[in-house]
Design a protein around this motif. Structure first.
Motif, PDB file in Angstrom:
ATOM      1  N   ILE A  26       0.840  -1.209   0.000  1.00  0.00           N
ATOM      2  CA  ILE A  26       0.000   0.000   0.000  1.00  0.00           C
ATOM      3  C   ILE A  26       0.869   1.250   0.000  1.00  0.00           C
ATOM      4  CG2 ILE A  26      -1.557   1.331   1.475  1.00  0.00           C
ATOM      5  CD1 ILE A  26      -2.875  -1.472   2.090  1.00  0.00           C
ATOM      6  N   SER A  27       2.003   1.189   0.724  1.00  0.00           N
ATOM      7  CA  SER A  27       2.902   2.336   0.729  1.00  0.00           C
ATOM      8  C   SER A  27       3.523   2.548  -0.659  1.00  0.00           C
ATOM      9  CB  SER A  27       3.981   2.118   1.777  1.00  0.00           C
ATOM     10  OG  SER A  27       4.970   3.074   1.651  1.00  0.00           O
ATOM     11  N   ARG A  32       1.079   4.228  -2.940  1.00  0.00           N
ATOM     12  CA  ARG A  32       0.340   5.366  -2.383  1.00  0.00           C
ATOM     13  C   ARG A  32       0.158   6.517  -3.356  1.00  0.00           C
ATOM     14  NH1 ARG A  32       5.433   5.899  -0.956  1.00  0.00           N
ATOM     15  NH2 ARG A  32       6.381   7.941  -0.617  1.00  0.00           N
ATOM     16  N   ARG A  49      -9.520   4.298  -2.549  1.00  0.00           N
ATOM     17  CA  ARG A  49      -8.430   3.750  -1.741  1.00  0.00           C
ATOM     18  C   ARG A  49      -8.890   2.591  -0.862  1.00  0.00           C
ATOM     19  NH1 ARG A  49     -10.386   7.955   1.020  1.00  0.00           N
ATOM     20  NH2 ARG A  49     -10.280   7.879   3.281  1.00  0.00           N
ATOM     21  N   PHE A 104      -7.337  -1.075  -0.740  1.00  0.00           N
ATOM     22  CA  PHE A 104      -6.727  -1.636   0.483  1.00  0.00           C
ATOM     23  C   PHE A 104      -7.315  -3.012   0.768  1.00  0.00           C
ATOM     24  CE2 PHE A 104      -6.167   2.882   2.439  1.00  0.00           C
ATOM     25  CZ  PHE A 104      -5.184   3.146   1.498  1.00  0.00           C
ATOM     26  N   GLU A 115      -4.730   2.800   6.351  1.00  0.00           N
ATOM     27  CA  GLU A 115      -5.347   4.112   6.151  1.00  0.00           C
ATOM     28  C   GLU A 115      -4.544   5.215   6.855  1.00  0.00           C
ATOM     29  OE1 GLU A 115      -7.675   5.330   4.454  1.00  0.00           O
ATOM     30  OE2 GLU A 115      -8.299   7.158   5.471  1.00  0.00           O
ATOM     31  N   SER A 120      -0.478   4.480   3.822  1.00  0.00           N
ATOM     32  CA  SER A 120      -0.848   5.210   2.605  1.00  0.00           C
ATOM     33  C   SER A 120      -0.301   6.636   2.607  1.00  0.00           C
ATOM     34  CB  SER A 120      -2.367   5.233   2.457  1.00  0.00           C
ATOM     35  OG  SER A 120      -2.939   5.915   3.547  1.00  0.00           O
TER      36      SER A 120
END
Lengths: 185, 199
Positions: free
Chosen positions: B56-57, B60, B68, B72, B116, B120
């Protein structure tokens, strides 16, 4: 409008990558999982009917009797020295946490040879104790004419009466099938 | 690098998910009756959390804000399903003991929450540190709860008899309230010896 397309594409792309990687993992583990399941079934059959040497699957008629929400999924004939010595029933029933699948072994003489839990979703630590040997062993040697009621002739697990009842009802379901259909020549 | 260690430590003590943030308690209550369940659950959460935080990072700047959450969820559930399938194939007995709680890692709020609130917004290295810290913090606390519950609930440790056979076992410890009770005690100890959450 352009924005919508970009959003949809981003989501679709992520889903595509996820689907591809999941198929890959599924492909790699499928054989092993099926192999384990088959092995487990063979072992469980042995546990519920130790005297048998071989098991043969019999067809289950679609009109097999259903009792108290239990249904017969499969029937195995237990053979010892080439002779039929009893049956093993694969029974599904509703437990506390959902569907439960058990094997119940019944000998020709009308005694229970053993039970085994194949699948369950009971609470870990409480209902899940139905898989313990100490609970299952009380069913061995019981007669098909026994009532099979929790807290009467079946010792209930503390805090898991519903799970205990589910196992007892699965036994009753198997016995009903044993009496009505399997006994016919 | 200093920040890496800061975020790692933050997850274990400063913002421990169970004792400080108090998220993801559902799985703790349900699974922590036996130590081996705790270790397996901890390993599952640690793996899913680390992989999904990292992915997810990395994504981002690519993920549109509007979708989003669906993205996720797809990422997290992919890793959860991988854990589920691998456990079914290679650790069948544990997989049976954990039952529905492995698939339920998907909705564990620790993972969603960290995706979240942290992964992100931060670069991959820090997301990794945060995920490892949170995962280790979760595993340590759930295991600490599991040790006490198994000893007093069953008189066993790792399924080996620990207390004399005459010990009856405390029903209270086997039931979910036992975990709540222990979480309370651990929070009190943490406040007393490590310090309170700064308001």
């Amino acid at each position: 409008m352009k924005n919508i397309v970009r959003i949809a594409l981003a989501l679709a792309l992520v889903c595509l990558v996820a689907a591809v990687s999941l198929s890959a993992v599924n492909y790699l583990t499928k054989g092993e999982i099926e192999h384990r399941k088959a092995e487990e079934l063979a072992e469980s059959l042995k546990v519920v009917f130790p005297a048998a040497e071989r098991f043969e699957e019999l067809p289950v008629p679609p009109d097999a009797p259903k009792r108290e929400g239990t249904s017969i999924l499969a029937v195995y004939e237990a053979l010892a020295q080439g002779q039929r010595s009893g049956y093993v029933f694969r029974v599904s029933t509703m437990g506390y946490g959902g569907k439960m699948v058990l094997l119940v072994g019944i000998g020709e003489d009308g005694t229970l040879k053993g039970i085994q839990v194949l699948e369950h979703q009971e609470t870990p630590g409480l209902g899940s104790n139905i898989t313990e040997e100490s609970f299952r062993s009380q069913f061995v040697g019981k007669s098909v004419d026994d009532p099979f009621e929790a807290k009467k002739d079946i010792q209930a697990i503390t805090g898991a009466t519903i799970s205990t009842r589910a196992v007892a009802s699965a036994c009753r379901g198997a016995i009903a099938y044993f009496k009505e259909v399997a006994k016919k020549p | 690098m200093r920040e890496f260690w800061f975020y790692l430590k933050n997850g274990i003590i400063g913002e421990n998910p169970i004792l400080r943030l108090m998220i993801g308690l559902c799985s703790v209550l349900a699974v922590s009756v036996r130590v081996d369940n705790c270790l397996a659950m901890g390993a599952g959460v640690l793996f899913v959390l680390t992989c999904s935080s990292l992915v997810i990072s990395l994504l981002r700047n690519f993920v549109p804000r509007e979708v989003r959450i669906p993205i996720f969820i797809v990422v997290i559930s992919t890793f959860t399903t991988i854990v589920d399938l691998v456990m079914q194939a290679y650790l069948p007995s544990l997989s049976r003991a954990m039952g529905v709680f492995i698939p339920l890692i998907v909705v564990n709020c620790i993972i969603m929450g960290r995706a979240e609130a942290f992964a992100s917004r931060k670069p991959p290295l820090f997301a990794l540190a945060d995920a490892l810290g949170m995962g280790i913090g979760y595993t340590l606390v759930i295991t600490a709860i599991g040790v006490v519950r198994e000893i007093f609930g069953y008189g066993e440790l790792l399924s080996v008899r620990f207390l004399p056979a005459s010990f009856q076992g405390m029903m209270f410890m086997i039931l979910p309230p036992g975990a709540f009770f222990l979480i309370g005690i651990y929070i009190a100890l943490l406040n007393r010896f490590v310090g309170r959450v700064k308001q």
